[in-house]
Design an enzyme around this catalytic site. Structure first.
Site, short mmCIF file in Angstrom:
data_model
loop_
_atom_site.label_atom_id
_atom_site.label_comp_id
_atom_site.label_asym_id
_atom_site.label_seq_id
_atom_site.Cartn_x
_atom_site.Cartn_y
_atom_site.Cartn_z
N CYS A 13 -3.33 17.07 -0.73
CA CYS A 13 -2.09 16.32 -0.93
C CYS A 13 -2.38 14.86 -1.28
O CYS A 13 -1.78 14.30 -2.18
CB CYS A 13 -1.24 16.41 0.35
SG CYS A 13 -0.05 15.10 0.55
N CYS A 338 1.69 -6.70 -0.36
CA CYS A 338 1.26 -5.34 -0.03
C CYS A 338 -0.07 -5.01 -0.71
O CYS A 338 -0.50 -3.86 -0.70
CB CYS A 338 2.33 -4.33 -0.46
SG CYS A 338 2.72 -4.36 -2.21
#
Length: 387
Positions: A13, A338
């Protein structure tokens, strides 16, 4: 030290690459990265980690697919467009995982088909879920390639029957062949079209396309750090650049004389104005504009600002924006990032032109991933109001 294992990981994933690494080791690794990238400016403070670093995501995005001849949804396999179905996720809010399963069941009963990118056939592309941690309100946004969605009332009925805490259902229309999940056109199928949540004592309405941090627990710590670094006394004129739906600006407003939020996304500005009204904040206004160009015009007109908050996307602030910031010359800048790599680049430019980095605080908003948020306080050397 405790580690976690997710069944989806075996199928690549890619959503949580650090999951099987003990959490204290993750924090140590992130601290070392921040120190290496930003330590030349000042010594970063110890990273703020989570007490419970699981099921923190208040937003989930999944892609519809056919699995064993049945409708399902999941995440793209890392580096590909193959969808990996999943029944649960250790990062997603538990209630959202339950609602995701209910969405698939309701869509299956309505005989909806998954969109095929190659053939460009089928009804459902993606689903976006949001949950207000403190309100419990949940939204479901179904993404379709066209406005055609037969039986949408039945779909809403089935979903709401299974999940009464779904307070709004939206159909987003995205006809483009693109990696972007959401399109620009929407139809509200049920409810008001957004969910509400509380953050640092303020209530925010969050639409399906609005930017809102996905970890509400750590976001409060991040924003409290930013407000604390700002050192507001109630006398300052503050600019909230890249303001989004107004979160930082509205949280700062009670501590400032005036807040001006600037954002290019017109829908986000509408949300910010609504959030200001709903919170009774009268000393904040929001403009749909380019923040760099606005600061340039302010500097040319002889206007000033005491402090600028900026929270740019991952690519960081543009050089044009930073040059405009330098021309406006606020005494203090609080830079929320970020991406410490682009923050390093931007801090290098600002410190070369007269700013000094006083504090850096890393915050772990994304446990089990490689992402890091950092708050940096910069002060203009020799200017009144610097610390």
């Amino acid at each position: 030290m405790k580690t976690f294992t997710c069944p989806a990981r075996a199928r690549h994933c890619g959503g949580c690459p650090l999951l099987e690494q003990p959490y204290p080791e993750q924090l140590l690794q992130k601290q070392k990265r921040v120190n290496a990238l930003l330590g030349a400016f000042c010594k970063p403070l110890p990273i703020l980690g989570m007490e419970q670093p699981l099921h923190y995501r208040n937003k989930a995005i999944a892609t519809f697919t056919l699995a064993g001849g049945r409708l399902d949804c999941g995440l793209y396999e890392e580096g590909s467009h193959r969808v990996v179905p999943f029944q649960d996720c250790l990062l997603i809010d538990r209630r959202l995982a339950e609602i995701l399963r209910a969405v698939v069941q309701a869509a299956g009963k309505c005989r909806y088909s998954a969109y095929d990118e190659d053939r460009r056939t089928g009804l459902l592309r993606h689903v976006v879920l949001r949950r207000g941690l403190k309100t419990g309100e949940c939204s479901v946004t179904i993404v379709t390639p066209t406005s055609f969605l037969p039986g949408s009332r039945e779909f809403v009925r089935l979903l709401r029957e299974a999940c009464p805490d779904v307070t709004t259902v939206v159909q987003n229309i995205n006809p483009r062949q693109t990696s972007a999940v959401l399109g620009s056109q929407e139809k509200i199928l049920f409810g008001k079209g957004f969910v509400s949540d509380f953050l640092c004592g303020k209530r925010f309405g969050i639409g399906s396309r609005a930017f809102y941090q996905i970890n509400p627990v750590q976001t409060e710590r991040l924003y409290q750090t930013a407000i604390g670094f700002a050192g507001l006394t109630g006398k300052e004129r503050v600019i909230d650049a890249y303001c989004g739906i107004g979160t930082i600006g509205l949280i700062a407003a009670p501590h400032a004389r005036e807040v001006l939020g600037v954002e290019l996304n017109a829908e986000a500005v509408k949300n910010a104005l609504r959030n200001a009204r709903n919170n009774g904040v009268e000393n904040a206004r929001f403009l749909c504009a380019d923040a760099g160009q606005l600061m340039d015009r302010m500097a040319q007109a002889g206007e000033s600002a005491d402090l600028v908050f900026l929270d740019p996307p991952r690519e960081g602030a543009s050089e044009q924006f930073l040059r405009a910031l330098l021309r406006l010359s606020p005494a203090r800048v609080v830079y929320i990032s970020c991406n410490p790599e682009t923050q390093q680049r931007d801090l290098a430019l600002l410190t070369k032109e007269g700013y000094r980095v006083e504090k850096i605080q890393p915050v772990d908003l994304f446990p089990h991933t490689k992402h890091i948020e950092c708050v940096a306080l910069l002060c203009l050397q020799g200017k009144a109001g610097s610390v």
